[in-house]
Design a protein around this motif. Structure first.
Motif, PDB file in Angstrom:
ATOM      1  N   ILE A  37      -8.601  -3.776   1.905  1.00  0.00           N
ATOM      2  CA  ILE A  37      -8.630  -2.637   2.829  1.00  0.00           C
ATOM      3  C   ILE A  37     -10.091  -2.259   3.058  1.00  0.00           C
ATOM      4  O   ILE A  37     -10.801  -1.900   2.123  1.00  0.00           O
ATOM      5  N   VAL A  90      -0.809  -1.587   7.791  1.00  0.00           N
ATOM      6  CA  VAL A  90      -2.090  -2.264   7.611  1.00  0.00           C
ATOM      7  C   VAL A  90      -2.204  -3.362   8.660  1.00  0.00           C
ATOM      8  O   VAL A  90      -1.310  -4.189   8.802  1.00  0.00           O
ATOM      9  N   ALA A 119      -5.960   0.357   7.061  1.00  0.00           N
ATOM     10  CA  ALA A 119      -4.726   1.037   6.692  1.00  0.00           C
ATOM     11  C   ALA A 119      -4.624   2.335   7.479  1.00  0.00           C
ATOM     12  O   ALA A 119      -5.603   3.074   7.588  1.00  0.00           O
ATOM     13  N   VAL A 139       0.839  -1.204   0.000  1.00  0.00           N
ATOM     14  CA  VAL A 139       0.000   0.000   0.000  1.00  0.00           C
ATOM     15  C   VAL A 139       0.875   1.256   0.000  1.00  0.00           C
ATOM     16  O   VAL A 139       0.598   2.213  -0.728  1.00  0.00           O
ATOM     17  N   VAL A 166      -9.719   3.164   6.426  1.00  0.00           N
ATOM     18  CA  VAL A 166      -8.471   3.915   6.433  1.00  0.00           C
ATOM     19  C   VAL A 166      -8.545   4.958   7.542  1.00  0.00           C
ATOM     20  O   VAL A 166      -9.546   5.652   7.684  1.00  0.00           O
TER      21      VAL A 166
END
Length: 146
Positions: free
Chosen positions: A73, A43, A48, A25, A76
């Motif tokens: 994912i 992560v 993430a 990522v 975030v």
């Protein structure tokens, strides 16, 4: 920054094992870095977390979308700071693409003019590589004041 939710089972597949996710990522965002210095992504359990210093709120929002639209994912978060003092946009600035959507239809609904889809593409150039290849569940930014 708060938590941004994403559809975890769609998007570009960059890693097979979670132990490879942080590096994959980070590299993905760094390739088209929207303006985040000292970028690092960790992560854990599909979440993430972006660290670094963003030049603008838009730069951090783009990094969030780049990470969130990766398969595997589901959310975030960010510990990144924004160097110019701006704050992140609220959820209404973002749009989740639905089945049957086109960028023209999204622009028509958001701005009253389908031709403004090019502004959506420009605001999401790190996430939308081809205007004809968007997919349901993909999250994008809708620029304001068009």
């Amino acid at each position: 920054m708060g938590l941004f939710d994403f559809v975890g089972d769609i998007g570009k597949k960059l890693f097979s094992k979670e132990e490879d996710a942080s590096k994959a990522v980070t590299q993905h965002i760094a390739e088209d870095n929207p303006g985040v210095e000292n970028l690092s992504v960790t992560v854990e359990n599909g979440v993430a977390n972006i660290q670094g210093v963003a030049s603008t709120a838009a730069a951090l929002e783009k990094a969030v979308l780049m990470a969130g639209n990766i398969q595997g994912i589901s959310a975030v978060t960010s510990d990144a700071t924004i160097s110019n003092g701006e704050t992140l946009a609220s959820d209404e600035t973002f749009y989740v693409i639905q089945k049957g959507d086109t960028l023209w239809k999204i622009a028509e609904k958001a701005y009253g003019n389908g031709a403004k889809y090019t502004a959506i593409v420009e605001a999401n150039k790190e996430v939308i590589k081809d205007a004809d290849k968007i997919f349901p569940g993909q999250k994008i930014r809708l620029p304001k004041d068009l």
